[in-house]
Scaffold this active site. Sequence first.
Site, PDB file in Angstrom:
ATOM      1  N   HIS A  24      41.453  32.887  47.760  1.00 33.39           N
ATOM      2  CA  HIS A  24      41.904  32.667  46.409  1.00 33.39           C
ATOM      3  C   HIS A  24      41.320  31.080  45.807  1.00 33.39           C
ATOM      4  O   HIS A  24      41.270  30.798  44.841  1.00 33.39           O
ATOM      5  CB  HIS A  24      43.516  32.620  46.577  1.00 33.39           C
ATOM      6  CG  HIS A  24      44.072  32.563  45.086  1.00 33.39           C
ATOM      7  ND1 HIS A  24      45.502  32.478  45.156  1.00 33.39           N
ATOM      8  CD2 HIS A  24      43.751  32.391  43.896  1.00 33.39           C
ATOM      9  CE1 HIS A  24      46.027  32.306  44.011  1.00 33.39           C
ATOM     10  NE2 HIS A  24      44.813  32.080  42.925  1.00 33.39           N
ATOM     11  N   ARG A  76      50.988  68.057  27.322  1.00 32.35           N
ATOM     12  CA  ARG A  76      50.022  69.202  27.023  1.00 32.35           C
ATOM     13  C   ARG A  76      49.143  69.292  25.799  1.00 32.35           C
ATOM     14  O   ARG A  76      48.051  69.922  25.980  1.00 32.35           O
ATOM     15  CB  ARG A  76      50.871  70.490  27.107  1.00 32.35           C
ATOM     16  CG  ARG A  76      51.310  71.028  28.765  1.00 32.35           C
ATOM     17  CD  ARG A  76      52.570  72.009  28.718  1.00 32.35           C
ATOM     18  NE  ARG A  76      52.150  73.209  27.829  1.00 32.35           N
ATOM     19  CZ  ARG A  76      53.243  73.972  27.265  1.00 32.35           C
ATOM     20  NH1 ARG A  76      54.690  73.481  27.629  1.00 32.35           N
ATOM     21  NH2 ARG A  76      53.073  74.992  26.658  1.00 32.35           N
ATOM     22  N   GLU A  83      42.399  22.223  43.129  1.00 32.17           N
ATOM     23  CA  GLU A  83      42.765  23.697  42.896  1.00 32.17           C
ATOM     24  C   GLU A  83      43.333  24.128  44.263  1.00 32.17           C
ATOM     25  O   GLU A  83      44.162  25.011  43.921  1.00 32.17           O
ATOM     26  CB  GLU A  83      41.391  24.477  43.074  1.00 32.17           C
ATOM     27  CG  GLU A  83      40.531  24.059  41.679  1.00 32.17           C
ATOM     28  CD  GLU A  83      40.988  24.365  40.524  1.00 32.17           C
ATOM     29  OE1 GLU A  83      41.895  25.493  40.225  1.00 32.17           O
ATOM     30  OE2 GLU A  83      40.916  23.753  39.568  1.00 32.17           O
ATOM     31  N   GLU A 118      50.630  28.074  41.754  1.00 32.64           N
ATOM     32  CA  GLU A 118      50.629  29.510  41.335  1.00 32.64           C
ATOM     33  C   GLU A 118      51.324  30.288  42.343  1.00 32.64           C
ATOM     34  O   GLU A 118      52.078  31.252  41.956  1.00 32.64           O
ATOM     35  CB  GLU A 118      49.107  29.673  41.129  1.00 32.64           C
ATOM     36  CG  GLU A 118      49.025  31.315  40.915  1.00 32.64           C
ATOM     37  CD  GLU A 118      47.462  31.947  40.623  1.00 32.64           C
ATOM     38  OE1 GLU A 118      46.560  30.755  41.086  1.00 32.64           O
ATOM     39  OE2 GLU A 118      47.240  32.952  40.866  1.00 32.64           O
ATOM     40  N   GLU A 131      38.025  30.875  44.957  1.00 30.22           N
ATOM     41  CA  GLU A 131      37.609  31.570  43.768  1.00 30.22           C
ATOM     42  C   GLU A 131      37.916  30.588  42.619  1.00 30.22           C
ATOM     43  O   GLU A 131      37.160  30.594  41.424  1.00 30.22           O
ATOM     44  CB  GLU A 131      38.370  32.915  43.663  1.00 30.22           C
ATOM     45  CG  GLU A 131      38.253  33.624  42.223  1.00 30.22           C
ATOM     46  CD  GLU A 131      39.485  34.003  41.644  1.00 30.22           C
ATOM     47  OE1 GLU A 131      39.823  33.611  40.299  1.00 30.22           O
ATOM     48  OE2 GLU A 131      40.655  34.398  42.286  1.00 30.22           O
TER      49      GLU A 131
END
Length: 1101
Positions: free
Chosen positions: A169, A726, A247, A269, A172
């Site tokens: 993570h 349907r 980060e 986060e 990334e």
Amino acid sequence: MERAIFLRSPNKLHLLPRHYSPRNFFSLFSSSSKSARSSSFTHRILHRPINPLTPRSLLLPRRCRFLPLSDTTYSSSFHFNKHHFSSASPYAIATQCSPGASTLPDEVEAKYGFEKVSEEFIGECKSKAVLFKHKKTGAEVMSVSNDDENKVFGIVFRTPPKDSTGIPHILEHSVLCGSRKYPLKEPFVELLKGSLHTFLNAFTYPDRTCYPVASTNTKDFYNLVDVYLDAVFFPKCVEDHHTFQQEGWHFELNNPSEEISYKGVVFNEMKGVYSQPDNILGRTAQLASSLFSNCLILLISALFPDNTYGVDSGGDPKVIPKLTFEQFKEFHGKYYHPSNARIWFYGDDDPTERLRILSEYLDMFDASSASNESRIEQQKFFSEPVRIVEKYPAGDGSDLKKKHMVCLNWLLADKPLDLETELTLGFLDHLMLGTPASPLTKILLDSGLGDAIVGGGVEDELLQPQFSIGLKGVSKEDIEKVEELVMGTLKKLAEEGFETDAVEASMNTIEFSLRENNTGSFPRGLSLMLQSISKWIYDMDPFEPLKYEKPLMALKARIAKEGSKAVFSPLIEKFILNNPHRVTIEMQPDPDKASRDEAAEREILEKVKASMTEEDLAELARATQELRLKQETPDPPEALRSVPSLSLFDIPKEPVHVPTEAGDINGVKVLKHDLFTNDVLYAEIVFNMRSLKQELLPLVPLFCQSLLEMGTKDLTFVQLNQLIGRKTGGISVYPFTSSVQGREDPCSHIIARGKAMAGRVEDLFNLVNCILQEVQFTDQQRFKQFVSQSKAGMENRLRGSGHRIAATRMDAKLNVTGWISEQMGGVSYLEFLQALEERVDQDWDGVSSSLEEIRASLLSKNGCLINMTADGKNLTNSEKYVSKFLDLLPSKSFVEAAAWNARLSPGNEAIVIPTQVNYVGKAANIYDTGYQLNGSAYVISKYISNTWLWDRVRVSGGAYGGFCDLDTHSGVFSFLSYRDPNLLKTLDVYDGTGAFLHQLEMDEDTLSKAIIGTIGDVDSYQLPDAKGYSSLLRYLLGITEEERQKRREEILSTSLKDFKEFGEVIEAVKDKGVTVAVASPDDVDAANKERPSYFDVKKAL
Ligand SMILES: [Zn+2]
């Protein structure tokens, strides 16, 4: 954003409360409802892929690979999303294959170092697909050619983590922070600012990391591809530890005398994620944010204790600080290698060029063994079920009795399944849980044991499929009853089978979606990539998941021949009832958990500080200062210029035109959009809500849900739902409210939206008529369920999307439209629901007659408007059914608009919830200052979000996101932050925006990038139904083609002077703005100590 994976950049839709008011100008001035996409956003929200919610399921409605279903079909507690139907709308463009386009002469692939492994024409997506292997490194490439102009590229690495430090993570987040060819702080942000991308993001799953981009402009597309390839293979973050600190995590110490704290974007986060106890069943909450939760993480790790899924790829905040830069760097070197890469190209560009671009990068590497080392091991079956009990942070003010949650989860197979079995499981899932009328959903909710369903049903995006189901809002003593009820119901379904009508409805719904290929604003090529990769990543056939036709036919034939019971009952028995690999998770509310966690963190940090010498502390303060300085220093112009961009000459001078013919049927206005829709008709029937009494407004969302889920005199709601399934592709009903520029009075409507194949248009209008006129508001128990579900949904929203709650609340203090939205989706709505729960017991007749009163006020030929999108022939054919439908509507003489004049009190407010991260907002109406809307405001708002707020609120502040937004209809300019460790500090950043603009200097390149990026938002890609829908909204809000053209010209001619002038305008937010924060009690106390009585405090959970 947060359904399953960690998305790098969240969808704007997820982040702003635009559900009642289309504040987002994009949906109106643009060809598209950009609100359903991300790019004007400046904060990325990375999401981490936890299985039940995969990236695709995150962005598309359904979780099962085979079922790209739109559940806009059904009403749900999440009404506020409904007017964004377009985001879940059909992808009705048939891409025609250009035969031979992808057939390269062998010498071409050889020249670039590739060999062809296999090739196929895939009828389902009308594409020619070729699988290549890069000879030197073994990198695999799927090159898919067709005539879809929305081109997609993606590179995917297998990245199985060994621990919960969150390496995949953090990586990334980090690789897009500068690379060899693009040595600036954040090329990703430069692309967000200045490209025409139709998709730009990155996802972390439990076992892989995906980097996809999309654009309709070929030059732009290849620019994006190059930046992404350079980023993944040659990122700066592996040489420079500052990115890792920013980060990932670092100690922050501003002054040796202060306390040390943890900072880091991923760290914060994940704190937000771990504060979110549960998610409501995916299908009803598809677009709600923050569905990614503590429970999901527990669930995955408990189902897979022995392989990589047993740890959290997103990162556990308690474990993240154990990660070292060396480990981080080593992980990149090992897994971000061509030998471990799978690459996807899709669209109408030249397939030779794809190989040429790739060869430039891949040829620089030699083969490695990464691909062997990254292989995912299968989890073996347990011999007996497992039970896990976990606490989650709950507010001390709330009633904790009915706050438990229980979820049952199964690992369905000890090895990957074949496609037909997976498809059949997908059908079974839809039969059991797909709609409110499905038996498992219905029985669980009818039991009254809990408020809302949790668990995602069948999930098949990891190596082995899983199934989960449970309830939230349960009393402790009822936990066992819930478990017994789930097991008992499954057993009953296995014994008795499903009703024929239910099977037919599921079959039609699934088939409709597959053929319509509904990806909404999500590029179709990306949806296909995620489907393909879900097998390809495990070394299986990448073509197979794209070919649903054969297994679908086989399944239909089997059901026809053997009957549905023979098909589904053995599946329930084998995969669920007789399967010992079951994990039951019980979540218990704990009012002390949040403060205990904080205390534990503080203790660690105090120990760290105590172990440091004076020199260490001075050094840490210096390092903190150095990092901040680096974050706040702008990139040099030459670095910024390295990111390729289009020029203003590449930009069309006119907005995208949507064909619109305005006519009249039986005295009612009808708008028709002649567009190719592959034989599907999309219709919106709009009723004016303006004559509704003010006090009935909060009841409107439940009124809409009742229309779809209450039943008529002749049909139970189950039968009604089956009929819809349907005969149609789905029907939804939802309110729509917006300010209108230059007008005090809001635009307020209820919209019934539906779609059907051309041959079923009569059924569609009959069913809409039935829903509107014949549904009876008599089922007290059912209505009570709606109230509980909505309450659970709102509580979820407060924790996960507090920024939306804050924004709605600020609007409610500033204008009537905001007040209405807050009544139907804010804290006031939650309070209304709490009171309504009792009222339903005590005064059901009163509630029921209020619902009738809404209907009577609404249903009338006067004030009705019809909007239809299809090709010309089908539009004409549909008119007779529209005429018949209108004949059945009552006519009423003109009714005076009701007096709507409420506002919330204007003071600053803190909504207190049990959380470790805050959501901070500040807003004011800039039209009140005399400001006249100019297109430059779009460019400037986007620029502020992508620079000033990104740098200060996210990068140095440590929040997950920070952004601003101008509602061009009302004039409200708002600042918002997302998962923010700060409160007052963030407000100071907002207040500094005027000065930032005032002192701003920028060169021509930067300015034209900002303009191009804004045009990219305005022109974002739209499917035909979304075009027709945007056109309807423009009509309702009185936005003319002339105005669109004027705004576009203003955007294109934006100058630095406009920025500076706008700086003066938004000083109004600093001076007169109202503040609303959704925040933790400790932070609010601290803020009120620092600025006495700044916030009025309101406890919400
Ligand atoms: Zn993230």
